[in-house]
Write a protein that holds these residues in place. Sequence first.
Motif, PDB file in Angstrom:
ATOM      1  N   ILE A 154       0.796  -1.165   0.014  1.00 26.16           N
ATOM      2  CA  ILE A 154       0.031   0.012  -0.012  1.00 26.16           C
ATOM      3  C   ILE A 154       0.995   1.294  -0.065  1.00 26.16           C
ATOM      4  N   ASN A 155       2.174   1.221  -0.273  1.00 27.32           N
ATOM      5  CA  ASN A 155       3.020   2.067  -0.343  1.00 27.32           C
ATOM      6  C   ASN A 155       2.848   3.112   0.968  1.00 27.32           C
ATOM      7  N   ALA A 156       2.935   2.367   2.045  1.00 30.56           N
ATOM      8  CA  ALA A 156       3.049   3.098   3.387  1.00 30.56           C
ATOM      9  C   ALA A 156       3.999   2.715   4.211  1.00 30.56           C
ATOM     10  N   VAL A 157       4.223   3.547   5.188  1.00 29.64           N
ATOM     11  CA  VAL A 157       5.394   3.599   6.139  1.00 29.64           C
ATOM     12  C   VAL A 157       4.772   4.149   7.433  1.00 29.64           C
ATOM     13  N   TYR A 158       5.203   3.232   8.386  1.00 30.99           N
ATOM     14  CA  TYR A 158       4.959   3.341   9.897  1.00 30.99           C
ATOM     15  C   TYR A 158       6.264   3.927  10.644  1.00 30.99           C
TER      16      TYR A 158
ATOM     17  N   HIS B 159       7.358   5.968  14.607  1.00 32.18           N
ATOM     18  CA  HIS B 159       6.795   6.046  15.638  1.00 32.18           C
ATOM     19  C   HIS B 159       6.182   7.445  15.977  1.00 32.18           C
ATOM     20  N   MET B 160       7.204   8.501  15.804  1.00 28.34           N
ATOM     21  CA  MET B 160       6.647   9.917  16.078  1.00 28.34           C
ATOM     22  C   MET B 160       6.726  10.635  14.583  1.00 28.34           C
ATOM     23  N   MET B 161       5.528  11.106  13.982  1.00 32.01           N
ATOM     24  CA  MET B 161       5.374  11.773  12.908  1.00 32.01           C
ATOM     25  C   MET B 161       4.498  12.732  12.969  1.00 32.01           C
ATOM     26  N   GLY B 162       3.501  13.016  12.166  1.00 37.45           N
ATOM     27  CA  GLY B 162       2.445  14.086  12.486  1.00 37.45           C
ATOM     28  C   GLY B 162       2.949  15.501  11.968  1.00 37.45           C
TER      29      GLY B 162
ATOM     30  N   ASP C  69      14.735  10.568   3.115  1.00 39.78           N
ATOM     31  CA  ASP C  69      14.910   9.246   2.324  1.00 39.78           C
ATOM     32  C   ASP C  69      13.207   8.832   2.033  1.00 39.78           C
ATOM     33  N   TYR C  70      12.498   9.181   3.079  1.00 43.38           N
ATOM     34  CA  TYR C  70      10.955   8.806   2.860  1.00 43.38           C
ATOM     35  C   TYR C  70      10.491   9.776   1.542  1.00 43.38           C
ATOM     36  N   GLN C  71      11.066  10.855   1.640  1.00 45.90           N
ATOM     37  CA  GLN C  71      10.584  11.580   0.252  1.00 45.90           C
ATOM     38  C   GLN C  71      11.239  11.066  -0.900  1.00 45.90           C
ATOM     39  N   ALA C  72      12.407  10.470  -0.970  1.00 49.41           N
ATOM     40  CA  ALA C  72      12.933   9.635  -2.181  1.00 49.41           C
ATOM     41  C   ALA C  72      12.204   8.468  -2.339  1.00 49.41           C
ATOM     42  N   LYS C  73      11.516   8.017  -1.307  1.00 49.92           N
ATOM     43  CA  LYS C  73      10.840   6.523  -1.564  1.00 49.92           C
ATOM     44  C   LYS C  73       9.494   7.035  -2.041  1.00 49.92           C
ATOM     45  N   ASN C  74       8.948   8.314  -1.952  1.00 47.23           N
ATOM     46  CA  ASN C  74       7.921   8.690  -2.332  1.00 47.23           C
ATOM     47  C   ASN C  74       6.578   7.855  -1.492  1.00 47.23           C
ATOM     48  N   TYR C  75       6.497   7.570  -0.286  1.00 42.78           N
ATOM     49  CA  TYR C  75       5.480   6.837   0.339  1.00 42.78           C
ATOM     50  C   TYR C  75       4.228   7.840   0.372  1.00 42.78           C
ATOM     51  N   SER C  76       2.881   7.218  -0.118  1.00 42.94           N
ATOM     52  CA  SER C  76       1.817   7.672  -0.268  1.00 42.94           C
ATOM     53  C   SER C  76       1.036   7.771   1.013  1.00 42.94           C
TER      54      SER C  76
ATOM     55  N   THR D 133       1.519   6.632  12.355  1.00 47.41           N
ATOM     56  CA  THR D 133       2.328   6.923  13.403  1.00 47.41           C
ATOM     57  C   THR D 133       1.518   6.718  14.631  1.00 47.41           C
ATOM     58  N   SER D 134       2.153   6.557  15.567  1.00 47.40           N
ATOM     59  CA  SER D 134       1.618   6.552  16.875  1.00 47.40           C
ATOM     60  C   SER D 134       0.897   7.669  17.576  1.00 47.40           C
ATOM     61  N   HIS D 135       1.402   9.043  17.015  1.00 44.22           N
ATOM     62  CA  HIS D 135       0.943  10.081  17.528  1.00 44.22           C
ATOM     63  C   HIS D 135       0.542  10.911  16.644  1.00 44.22           C
ATOM     64  N   HIS D 136      -0.332  10.535  15.833  1.00 45.05           N
ATOM     65  CA  HIS D 136      -1.136  11.357  14.672  1.00 45.05           C
ATOM     66  C   HIS D 136      -1.954  10.516  13.981  1.00 45.05           C
ATOM     67  N   ALA D 137      -2.700  11.268  13.313  1.00 42.93           N
ATOM     68  CA  ALA D 137      -3.676  10.665  12.381  1.00 42.93           C
ATOM     69  C   ALA D 137      -2.980  10.293  11.003  1.00 42.93           C
ATOM     70  N   PRO D 138      -3.218   9.191  10.252  1.00 40.02           N
ATOM     71  CA  PRO D 138      -2.707   8.864   9.090  1.00 40.02           C
ATOM     72  C   PRO D 138      -2.852  10.183   8.013  1.00 40.02           C
ATOM     73  N   GLU D 139      -1.760  10.298   7.498  1.00 43.15           N
ATOM     74  CA  GLU D 139      -1.353  11.313   6.637  1.00 43.15           C
ATOM     75  C   GLU D 139      -0.733  10.974   5.303  1.00 43.15           C
ATOM     76  N   GLY D 140      -0.947  11.817   4.504  1.00 39.43           N
ATOM     77  CA  GLY D 140      -0.245  11.910   2.849  1.00 39.43           C
ATOM     78  C   GLY D 140       1.073  12.148   2.860  1.00 39.43           C
ATOM     79  N   LYS D 141       1.635  12.496   1.761  1.00 35.95           N
ATOM     80  CA  LYS D 141       3.326  12.534   1.619  1.00 35.95           C
ATOM     81  C   LYS D 141       3.700  13.860   1.925  1.00 35.95           C
ATOM     82  N   ASN D 142       2.494  14.897   1.974  1.00 34.48           N
ATOM     83  CA  ASN D 142       2.787  16.277   2.068  1.00 34.48           C
ATOM     84  C   ASN D 142       3.222  16.569   3.837  1.00 34.48           C
ATOM     85  N   ALA D 143       2.959  15.262   4.599  1.00 35.12           N
ATOM     86  CA  ALA D 143       3.186  15.697   5.974  1.00 35.12           C
ATOM     87  C   ALA D 143       4.781  15.289   6.157  1.00 35.12           C
TER      88      ALA D 143
END
Length: 221
Positions: free
Chosen positions: A118-122, A124-127, A149-156, A160-170
Amino acid sequence: MIESTAYKENVQAMADYIKSLNKNLVGALFSYHPNGYKSYGDIKIYATQNALKSWQDGGSVSNLTKSFVQASGEKVAADLPDKAEIIEEGQTLKLAGIEFKILHESDGEGYGVEIPAINAVYRHMMGSKTHNILPAIPYIEAEIKELKDYQAKNYSLILTSHHAPEGKNAVSEKISYLEKVLELAKNCKTREEFISGVKAAFPDYNGEAYLQMSAGALFSK
């Protein structure tokens, strides 16, 4: 399952939700939040050696859980696993036919998880609107590098454990936050100056307790 949570009420809500799905829980990838693991039944727990060590007496997760108990008492899910199926950074694990790649995280204790299907990454602390716990300047620099590195991989999808699911702009928003915090950490003289500077730059961010923790770690006065 990726991660649990720290308080009994939330652990029970998670357990009830999983039960409502009427699907077998084949494994749990626990890293920073393994609390209340017994509530999910007799499941196989996966963790890196460093994550497992952090749950044991004297480890960072164990110490943090004890501090939660001091603050909130019986509300805290204080039970932590004492064993796990050991996995390694860089390893790809298949559970229920889905591949999960185990990723390094900046603190060297827990781990992240990539879900290629699903082109996703978990992480711990993002948001994009939540403060991070940032204990040292080299740690902030490492966080910036990993997020680039996440930007280079272009996760969509960012989980995270500390925020709602978000898109690549996050990711780009969080990099901007970390770069500003790094600048303030290098130039401010006191905790109060640092906290004021971060709040002025990011007035709508959640998690002020995390900002206070960062200031306490970064500044001696």
